[in-house]
Structures are given as structure tokens and as C-alpha cells.
Design a protein around this motif. Structure first.
Motif, PDB file in Angstrom:
ATOM      1  N   ARG A  20      -9.178   4.315   3.824  1.00  0.00           N
ATOM      2  CA  ARG A  20      -9.825   3.178   3.145  1.00  0.00           C
ATOM      3  C   ARG A  20      -8.810   2.206   2.557  1.00  0.00           C
ATOM      4  O   ARG A  20      -8.879   1.795   1.397  1.00  0.00           O
ATOM      5  CB  ARG A  20     -10.776   3.669   2.048  1.00  0.00           C
ATOM      6  N   TYR A  21      -7.871   1.805   3.367  1.00  0.00           N
ATOM      7  CA  TYR A  21      -6.812   0.904   2.919  1.00  0.00           C
ATOM      8  C   TYR A  21      -7.134  -0.531   3.291  1.00  0.00           C
ATOM      9  O   TYR A  21      -7.537  -0.806   4.418  1.00  0.00           O
ATOM     10  CB  TYR A  21      -5.488   1.323   3.566  1.00  0.00           C
ATOM     11  N   VAL A  22      -6.974  -1.452   2.340  1.00  0.00           N
ATOM     12  CA  VAL A  22      -7.149  -2.881   2.590  1.00  0.00           C
ATOM     13  C   VAL A  22      -5.842  -3.587   2.243  1.00  0.00           C
ATOM     14  O   VAL A  22      -5.430  -3.592   1.085  1.00  0.00           O
ATOM     15  CB  VAL A  22      -8.293  -3.475   1.744  1.00  0.00           C
ATOM     16  N   PRO A  23      -5.149  -4.170   3.217  1.00  0.00           N
ATOM     17  CA  PRO A  23      -3.845  -4.787   2.946  1.00  0.00           C
ATOM     18  C   PRO A  23      -3.983  -6.127   2.240  1.00  0.00           C
ATOM     19  O   PRO A  23      -5.048  -6.746   2.244  1.00  0.00           O
ATOM     20  CB  PRO A  23      -3.249  -4.964   4.344  1.00  0.00           C
ATOM     21  N   SER A  24      -2.885  -6.580   1.659  1.00  0.00           N
ATOM     22  CA  SER A  24      -2.856  -7.922   1.084  1.00  0.00           C
ATOM     23  C   SER A  24      -2.847  -8.942   2.216  1.00  0.00           C
ATOM     24  O   SER A  24      -2.556  -8.614   3.373  1.00  0.00           O
ATOM     25  CB  SER A  24      -1.603  -8.092   0.217  1.00  0.00           C
ATOM     26  N   THR A  25      -3.165 -10.193   1.887  1.00  0.00           N
ATOM     27  CA  THR A  25      -3.201 -11.244   2.906  1.00  0.00           C
ATOM     28  C   THR A  25      -1.863 -11.425   3.622  1.00  0.00           C
ATOM     29  O   THR A  25      -1.835 -11.521   4.855  1.00  0.00           O
ATOM     30  CB  THR A  25      -3.658 -12.577   2.279  1.00  0.00           C
ATOM     31  N   PRO A  26      -0.712 -11.475   2.919  1.00  0.00           N
ATOM     32  CA  PRO A  26       0.569 -11.630   3.636  1.00  0.00           C
ATOM     33  C   PRO A  26       0.837 -10.488   4.616  1.00  0.00           C
ATOM     34  O   PRO A  26       1.294 -10.726   5.738  1.00  0.00           O
ATOM     35  CB  PRO A  26       1.601 -11.639   2.502  1.00  0.00           C
ATOM     36  N   ILE A  27       0.553  -9.264   4.218  1.00  0.00           N
ATOM     37  CA  ILE A  27       0.777  -8.116   5.097  1.00  0.00           C
ATOM     38  C   ILE A  27      -0.148  -8.186   6.302  1.00  0.00           C
ATOM     39  O   ILE A  27       0.259  -7.909   7.449  1.00  0.00           O
ATOM     40  CB  ILE A  27       0.569  -6.796   4.338  1.00  0.00           C
ATOM     41  N   ALA A  28      -1.406  -8.578   6.078  1.00  0.00           N
ATOM     42  CA  ALA A  28      -2.355  -8.704   7.186  1.00  0.00           C
ATOM     43  C   ALA A  28      -1.873  -9.737   8.200  1.00  0.00           C
ATOM     44  O   ALA A  28      -1.950  -9.521   9.416  1.00  0.00           O
ATOM     45  CB  ALA A  28      -3.742  -9.089   6.653  1.00  0.00           C
ATOM     46  N   LEU A  29      -1.360 -10.859   7.710  1.00  0.00           N
ATOM     47  CA  LEU A  29      -0.876 -11.910   8.605  1.00  0.00           C
ATOM     48  C   LEU A  29       0.350 -11.462   9.395  1.00  0.00           C
ATOM     49  O   LEU A  29       0.481 -11.762  10.586  1.00  0.00           O
ATOM     50  CB  LEU A  29      -0.556 -13.172   7.801  1.00  0.00           C
ATOM     51  N   LEU A  30       1.257 -10.740   8.746  1.00  0.00           N
ATOM     52  CA  LEU A  30       2.456 -10.262   9.430  1.00  0.00           C
ATOM     53  C   LEU A  30       2.100  -9.238  10.513  1.00  0.00           C
ATOM     54  O   LEU A  30       2.645  -9.278  11.621  1.00  0.00           O
ATOM     55  CB  LEU A  30       3.426  -9.643   8.421  1.00  0.00           C
TER      56      LEU A  30
END
Length: 261
Positions: free
Chosen positions: A99-109
Motif C-alpha cells: 500500500r505504498y503511494v509515492p510522492s509526485t517527483p518520484i512518480a514522475l521519475l
């Protein structure tokens, strides 16, 4: 203060802009079976929290891919779909516990780096959508990417371009695969994560209509293209969009560290 801003409804102007973007990105996806979802998720991540962006993106992509799969039904390669979906279920089971939700910068990378990593793989390990074993492996990888970033576009696109399927088989088969992927994403972000997200029914309905319009308009364009033209444009689009996400994500990471310092 931040919580109030995140839960505030979209203005009419912003909603119209988002719907127009959905038509345009569905048109692009209707031609190449790719790229539209990558553009859309980037825009949604910029204007709303990650869980809500994933939910709205999932609704739109379910409609877009479902309609695209119906339009090209006779060209679906069902063996490839079966192996891919098997891998998706494995990944969903694992991530349902994390159940992990990454931050926006990590998601984009993550979104931008995956196609370049696939291209760096040794020749013997290049993707082949007609391989059942590879289909399951890429199903696991793509489902993981979908749950972390909202789309698996760069990775699944490289997977299908690596074989000998023609453009209609690529678009049709990938559309069916994406239905399962985005359906699982809706379940994951709608009920399994700690802070479940939701989408207003009117926004969801308008998103579905917009995606179907764009997909329908794209059908004639795809029919007029050759397989060679399709592959050349597809590879160029993947490189351009993935490169943008790497740069965007990197800038956000740098700014976050500078602000924290």
C-alpha cells in the motif's frame, strides 16, 4: 490549509480544460495505443493529489482502452493478454499488502526512466509480446508501475514494440491489457490504500465521454498509417515524453531539497 485546498472541487474552466485534454490524449492514444495516458497523468498529478489523480486517470483510461479494444476487437492477441494479466494479478496481490503511494517527483521519475532502462537491456533480453513467459514478467513490472505512477505507458509500449505484431494488433492487444491494469488501479486507490480516493460522478461521466470521442476520431488515422510509420512515430513519442518526465521529476526533487535546506 493544505487539506482544504486539496479537497476543493475543480472550477468550471479547469474542468473544461481537463476534459479537452482528455479528448486530445485519447486521440493520441487511439492512434498509437500510447503516450496519451502519460501526458494526461502528468497534468492530473500537477493539479490534484496523487490518489485522486490516479482515480480520475483510471476512469478515463478504462473508457479509452475499452472503447479502443472494441473498435479493434478482431486484432486482439489473446495469448499475450492472458500472460500479461496473470502477471498483473501477482503484482496487485503483492502491492495490496505494501500500500505504498509515492510522492509526485518520484512518480514522475519512475514514469520517465523505465523506457530508457528497457532500451539498455542486452539484445537477448529485449521484449517479445509473443512470449508467454515475458508477458507474465512484464505484467508484474507494468502493474507495479501503474500502481506507483498511474500508467505503465513507457514500459508496456516498449514491450509491444519489441515483437513482430502489426500496428493494429499492438493497439488492440495493449488496449485489453490496459483495461485490467487500470481496473486494478481503481481498486487499489479506491479502497485498499489508507486514504481512499474518489471521483465525482459527473466528472467521471464526462471523462468517459471525452475519452470515447478522442478514441473514435483516431481510428481512421491509424488505418491510414503503415506499420513502419507507426513504429517510427511511436518510438519518437516515447522518447520525448519520457525525457520530459525525467527532467520534470528531477527539477521537483532539486526544488524540494533546496526548499528543505
Amino acid at each position: 490549509m493544505q487539506r482544504v485546498r486539496e479537497k476543493a472541487p475543480m472550477s468550471v474552466a479547469l474542468m473544461l480544460a481537463v476534459l479537452g485534454t482528455m479528448v486530445a490524449t485519447s486521440f493520441l492514444s487511439g492512434i498509437f495505443g500510447m503516450a496519451g495516458g502519460m501526458i494526461l497523468v502528468g497534468i492530473l498529478l500537477a493539479i490534484m493529489p496523487v490518489p485522486e489523480a490516479m482515480m480520475l486517470h483510471g476512469v478515463t483510461q478504462m473508457a479509452s482502452n475499452g472503447w479502443r479494444g472494441l473498435l479493434w476487437w478482431r486484432h486482439v492477441r489473446w495469448s499475450a493478454v492472458g500472460s500479461y494479466v496473470f502477471g498483473c494479478f501477482i503484482a496487485l496481490g503483492v502491492w495490496s499488502f505494501a500500500r505504498y503511494v509515492p510522492s509526485t517527483p518520484i512518480a514522475l521519475l519512475l514514469l520517465g526512466l523505465t523506457p530508457f532502462l528497457v532500451r539498455l537491456a542486452p539484445k537477448d533480453y529485449r521484449p517479445n509480446p509473443e512470449s508467454l513467459r515475458q508477458g507474465s514478467i512484464y505484467g508484474v513490472a507494468c502493474m507495479t508501475l501503474i500502481l506507483l505512477t498511474g500508467v505503465a505507458g513507457p514500459l508496456i509500449d516498449q514491450f509491444f514494440l519489441g515483437g513482430k505484431l502489426d500496428r493494429r494488433e499492438i493497439v488492440a492487444t495493449k488496449a485489453i491489457c490496459q483495461i485490467f491494469g487500470h481496473g486494478a488501479k481503481l481498486i487499489y486507490f479506491g479502497s485498499l490504500i489508507d486514504q481512499a480516493a474518489s471521483v465525482a460522478p459527473i466528472v467521471a461521466a464526462l471523462a468517459i465521454v471525452s475519452s470515447m470521442v478522442g478514441t473514435t476520431l483516431a481510428k481512421r488515422v491509424l488505418e491510414a498509417m503503415s506499420d513502419q510509420q507507426y513504429r517510427r512515430w511511436a518510438n519518437g513519442i516515447i522518447t520525448a515524453i519520457a525525457g520530459y518526465y525525467v527532467v520534470h521529476g528531477t527539477i521537483l526533487v532539486v526544488l524540494a531539497h533546496a526548499y528543505a535546506g
